[in-house]
Design an enzyme around this catalytic site. Structure first.
Site, PDB file in Angstrom:
ATOM      1  N   ARG A   1     -72.097 -64.642  -4.341  1.00  0.00           N
ATOM      2  CA  ARG A   1     -70.789 -63.997  -4.475  1.00  0.00           C
ATOM      3  C   ARG A   1     -69.726 -64.995  -4.924  1.00  0.00           C
ATOM      4  O   ARG A   1     -68.777 -64.645  -5.605  1.00  0.00           O
ATOM      5  CB  ARG A   1     -70.403 -63.333  -3.146  1.00  0.00           C
TER       6      ARG A   1
ATOM      7  N   ASP B   1     -82.277 -71.065  -4.611  1.00  0.00           N
ATOM      8  CA  ASP B   1     -81.326 -70.929  -3.508  1.00  0.00           C
ATOM      9  C   ASP B   1     -81.975 -71.397  -2.206  1.00  0.00           C
ATOM     10  O   ASP B   1     -82.676 -70.645  -1.545  1.00  0.00           O
ATOM     11  CB  ASP B   1     -80.885 -69.455  -3.392  1.00  0.00           C
TER      12      ASP B   1
ATOM     13  N   LYS C   1     -81.962 -72.304   4.499  1.00  0.00           N
ATOM     14  CA  LYS C   1     -82.793 -71.151   4.847  1.00  0.00           C
ATOM     15  C   LYS C   1     -84.018 -71.611   5.622  1.00  0.00           C
ATOM     16  O   LYS C   1     -84.530 -72.695   5.364  1.00  0.00           O
ATOM     17  CB  LYS C   1     -83.295 -70.446   3.563  1.00  0.00           C
TER      18      LYS C   1
ATOM     19  N   ASP D   1     -75.031 -70.378   2.243  1.00  0.00           N
ATOM     20  CA  ASP D   1     -76.101 -69.513   1.731  1.00  0.00           C
ATOM     21  C   ASP D   1     -75.543 -68.215   1.139  1.00  0.00           C
ATOM     22  O   ASP D   1     -76.259 -67.483   0.464  1.00  0.00           O
ATOM     23  CB  ASP D   1     -77.096 -69.212   2.866  1.00  0.00           C
TER      24      ASP D   1
HETATM   25  N1  BES Z   1     -80.210 -64.981  -2.486  1.00  0.00           N
HETATM   26  C1  BES Z   1     -79.866 -64.531  -1.186  1.00  0.00           C
HETATM   27  C2  BES Z   1     -80.151 -63.054  -0.968  1.00  0.00           C
HETATM   28  C3  BES Z   1     -81.584 -62.610  -1.006  1.00  0.00           C
HETATM   29  C4  BES Z   1     -82.301 -62.448   0.152  1.00  0.00           C
HETATM   30  C5  BES Z   1     -82.173 -62.296  -2.211  1.00  0.00           C
HETATM   31  C6  BES Z   1     -83.606 -61.976   0.099  1.00  0.00           C
HETATM   32  C7  BES Z   1     -83.464 -61.848  -2.257  1.00  0.00           C
HETATM   33  C8  BES Z   1     -84.178 -61.680  -1.118  1.00  0.00           C
HETATM   34  C9  BES Z   1     -78.399 -64.761  -0.919  1.00  0.00           C
HETATM   35  O1  BES Z   1     -77.824 -65.852  -1.556  1.00  0.00           O
HETATM   36  C10 BES Z   1     -78.256 -64.999   0.554  1.00  0.00           C
HETATM   37  O2  BES Z   1     -78.811 -65.945   1.016  1.00  0.00           O
HETATM   38  N2  BES Z   1     -77.547 -64.111   1.234  1.00  0.00           N
HETATM   39  C11 BES Z   1     -77.385 -64.207   2.649  1.00  0.00           C
HETATM   40  C12 BES Z   1     -75.957 -63.848   2.976  1.00  0.00           C
HETATM   41  C13 BES Z   1     -75.588 -64.138   4.398  1.00  0.00           C
HETATM   42  C14 BES Z   1     -75.526 -65.623   4.623  1.00  0.00           C
HETATM   43  C15 BES Z   1     -74.237 -63.511   4.653  1.00  0.00           C
HETATM   44  C16 BES Z   1     -78.350 -63.225   3.294  1.00  0.00           C
HETATM   45  O3  BES Z   1     -78.547 -62.133   2.763  1.00  0.00           O
HETATM   46  O4  BES Z   1     -78.925 -63.574   4.322  1.00  0.00           O
HETATM   47 ZN    ZN Z   2     -78.750 -66.414  -3.365  1.00  0.00          ZN
HETATM   48 ZN    ZN Z   3     -78.084 -67.679  -0.469  1.00  0.00          ZN
END
Ligand code: BES
Ligand code: ZN
Ligand code: ZN
Length: 481
Positions: free
Chosen positions: A327, A246, A253, A323
Site C-alpha cells: 500500500r 516481500d 514474515k 510488512d
Molecule cells: N504481500 C503481502 C500480502 C499477501 C499475503 C499476498 C498472502 C499473498 C498472499 C502483504 O504485503 C502483507 O504482508 N500484508 C500484511 C498486512 C498486515 C501487516 C496488515 C498481511 O496481509 O498480513
Molecule cells: Zn507484499
Molecule cells: Zn508485506
C-alpha cells in the site's frame, strides 16, 4: 501442441466426443457406455472388439462458455494422466452450429497446457512433459472458428507471459532485471519509461524508495504507454504492485508465510501483460501501465516500524508494520497516476492482503470501488472470462473504516492496528492517494494470483488471473470511443 481444424476424422488419434444432455436425450447410443448419462463432467471410455478407444465427455445442461472451458481443463487432465498424444475432438452438442462450444473447450485445453519447467534438467522435463501433441478438431465452419481461435491465442500467450514472470524466483526477477524485461517490450510498439532511484528522488517518491531501501537492489518505477486511441483521448490507467520479494522487512514474515513471496509482484505482471496484449492486438485505445518495483528486505538500511515518511503527494505516512509495504508503494503510484495523467478509468491490482484470502479464498478477487459503473463493467467481464470478482465495502474518506487509518503522529498510518477488516482498511489507505478520482477500483488479487490447490487452469502457483478480465473490460467499454 498443434491444433488443426478439420472436417474429417484422423484415424491415428483417439476420439473424444463431447455430448450435451439434449443431444443425449434424443439419441441414446449404446456406444457411449451403459451408465453414461451425459452429465456435466461425466467421462465414459469405451473400447469394443477391435475398435479404437473412444472417450465421451458429458456437458450436461450447461450453456456458459466458462463451463465449457472447465470441460477443456478436464479433458486436458485426462489426456495428461493417460499419456495420450493425439486426439480428435468432436462436439455432438445439439446447440453447436457455429463452433462456440468447441472453441471454449479448446480455450480450456490451451490454458491448462502450461508448465513452468525451465529449471528442470532435461531428464526431469521429459518425465513430466505434457504428452498431447496434436488436436484434430472437427468443425463445420472452419475459417470462422480458426479466426476466433487465433484471437484467443494472443490472449493466452500473454496470460502465460504473466504466469512466467510471477513464477520466476526472486533471484531472477529483481527490480533491475524486471525493468529490462519491460524495456524490451518497446519492440511491441509500447513507449517505456524507467524511473531509476535518482528519478524517484526528484519526483519525491519517498514511499517507493522507503519500501526498497533495505535491499541492495534499488527500487524502480516503470511506465508503459500504449497510444492506440485518438490523440487527446484520456487513457485507461492500470497500476500494479511489483514487490519482487516481500520478506516483510524488519516486521519479518514467519517462514511459512514467506516462501510464496516471490509472487508479490503479480499485480504488476498483470498490468504489464495486459498492456502488452493491447499493443499486440493493436487495440484502439490509449492505455498506461504504472508499476512500482522494489524488494522488501530487512537490513541496516531498512525502514523501521515507527518511521515517518513523506510520500509523493506530500501526505506523511507512519510505518507501523514494514510488512504492509504494498500500500505504501501504491500510495506514490496512485498519486503519480492521477496527477500525471487524466485517467478515463483507474484500476490498481495488488497482492495486497492475506485478509482477502481469508475472506474470499482463491477463487474470487476482491474489488473495492468508488463507482458503481466500474463494478458493473468488471463484473460483466468477470462472468464472461471466469476470472471472478466480489465487491467489498469501501467507505468515503472520513467513514469509520477510513478513520481506523488515522495516525497519531502523521497524516495516515500503514496498518490499522486491528485484525479486523484487514483488506478494507488497506483499500481505505489507498483511497487517500487517488486525489478524488471518480472512477477507481482496487483489486486485491492476493488470493487469486497464485494457487496452492487448483484454480484458473493451473494446478499450482501463478494463475495469470486478471489479464483476461482486464483485456475484456477494456475491449468492451473503452475501445473505439
Ligand atoms: N504481500 C503481502 C500480502 C499477501 C499475503 C499476498 C498472502 C499473498 C498472499 C502483504 O504485503 C502483507 O504482508 N500484508 C500484511 C498486512 C498486515 C501487516 C496488515 C498481511 O496481509 O498480513
Ligand atoms: Zn507484499
Ligand atoms: Zn508485506
Amino acid at each position: 501442441m498443434k491444433i488443426r481444424f478439420n472436417q474429417k476424422l484422423d484415424k491415428n488419434s483417439i476420439i473424444i466426443h463431447v455430448i450435451d444432455k439434449k443431444y443425449f436425450g434424443k439419441q441414446k447410443n449404446p456406444l457411449w457406455g451403459e451408465s453414461f448419462e451425459g452429465k456435466y463432467g461425466e467421462i465414459s471410455t469405451i473400447t469394443r472388439d477391435n475398435d479404437d478407444l473412444k472417450i465421451f465427455f458429458g456437458l450436461g445442461d450447461c450453456t456458459e462458455p466458462t463451463e465449457f472451458e472447465q470441460i477443456g481443463w478436464k479433458i486436458s487432465d485426462y489426456v495428461k494422466g493417460n499419456k495420450i498424444k493425439n486426439i480428435t475432438l468432436i462436439c455432438n452438442g445439439s446447440e453447436e452450429p457455429d463452433g462456440d462450444i468447441i472453441l471454449s473447450i479448446i480455450n480450456g485445453i490451451e490454458l491448462s497446457n502450461y508448465i513452468f519447467d525451465k529449471y528442470f534438467s532435461e531428464e526431469k522435463k521429459n518425465q513430466i512433459k505434457f504428452e498431447l501433441e496434436n488436436i484434430n478438431v472437427i468443425v463445420k465452419n472452419k475459417s470462422a472458428v480458426e479466426q476466433e481461435y487465433n484471437d484467443f491465442l494472443l490472449i493466452k500467450e500473454n496470460i502465460f507471459f504473466c504466469r512466467d514472470i510471477v513464477n520466476e524466483p526472486a533471484n531472477i526477477i529483481t527490480p533491475e532485471s524486471y525493468a529490462k524485461i519491460c524495456k524490451n517490450l518497446e519492440k511491441t510498439g509500447l513507449e517505456i519509461e524507467i524511473f531509476e532511484e535518482k528519478d524517484l528522488e526528484k519526483l519525491g517518491a519517498n514511499a517507493i524508495l522507503a519500501v526498497g531501501q533495505g535491499s541492495n537492489i534499488k527500487p524502480k518505477m516503470v511506465v508503459l504507454k500504449w497510444n492506440g486511441g485518438r490523440k487527446l483521448e484520456n487513457p485507461v490507467v492500470l497500476v500494479g504492485k511489483g514487490l519482487t520479494f516481500d520478506s516483510g522487512g524488519l516486521s519479518l514474515k514467519p517462514e511459512n508465510a514467506m516462501y510464496d513471496m516471490k509472487c508479490d509482484m503479480a499485480g504488476s505482471a498483470v498490468v504489464v501483460s495486459t498492456i502488452k496484449l493491447l499493443a499486440e492486438r493493436k487495440a484502439n485505445v490509449n492505455a498506461v501501465g504504472i508499476i512500482g518495483l522494489a524488494e522488501n528486505m530487512p537490513s541496516g538500511n531498512a525502514i523501521r516500524p515507527g518511521d515517518v515518511i513523506k510520500s509523493m503527494s506530500g501526505k506523511t505516512i507512519e510505518i507501523l508494520n514494514t510488512d504492509a509495504e504494498g500500500r505504501v508503494v501504491l500510495a506514490d503510484l496512485l498519486h503519480y497516476a492521477t496527477t500525471k495523467f487524466k485517467p478515463e478509468v483507474l484500476i490498481d491490482l495488488a497482492t495486497l492482503t492475506g485478509a482477502i484470502c481469508v475472506a474470499l479464498g482463491e477463487y474470487k478477487a476482491g474489488i473495492f470501488a468508488n463507482n458503481d459503473k466500474i463494478v458493473e463493467e468488471l463484473t460483466k467481464s468477470s462472468k464472461k472470462t471466469g476470472e471472478e470478482v466480489w465487491r467489498m465495502p469501501l467507505g468515503e474518506i472520513g467513514c469509520k473504516y477510513d478513520k481506523m487509518m488515522n495516525s497519531d503522529v502523521a497524516d495516515v498510518k500503514n496498518i490499522s492496528g486491528s485484525r479486523n477488516a484487514g483488506s478494507i482498511t488497506a483499500a481505505q489507505f489507498l483511497q487517500r492517494f487517488i486525489n478524488g478520482h471518480k472512477k477507481w477500483a482496487h483489486m486485491d488479487i492476493a488470493g487469486t494470483a497464485f494457487t496452492t490447490t487448483k484454480a484458473f487452469f493451473v494446478d499450482k502457483y501463478a494463475t495469470g488471473y486478471g489479464v483476461r478480465l482486464l483485456n475484456d473490460f477494456i475491449k468492451e467499454n473503452y475501445e473505439n470511443k
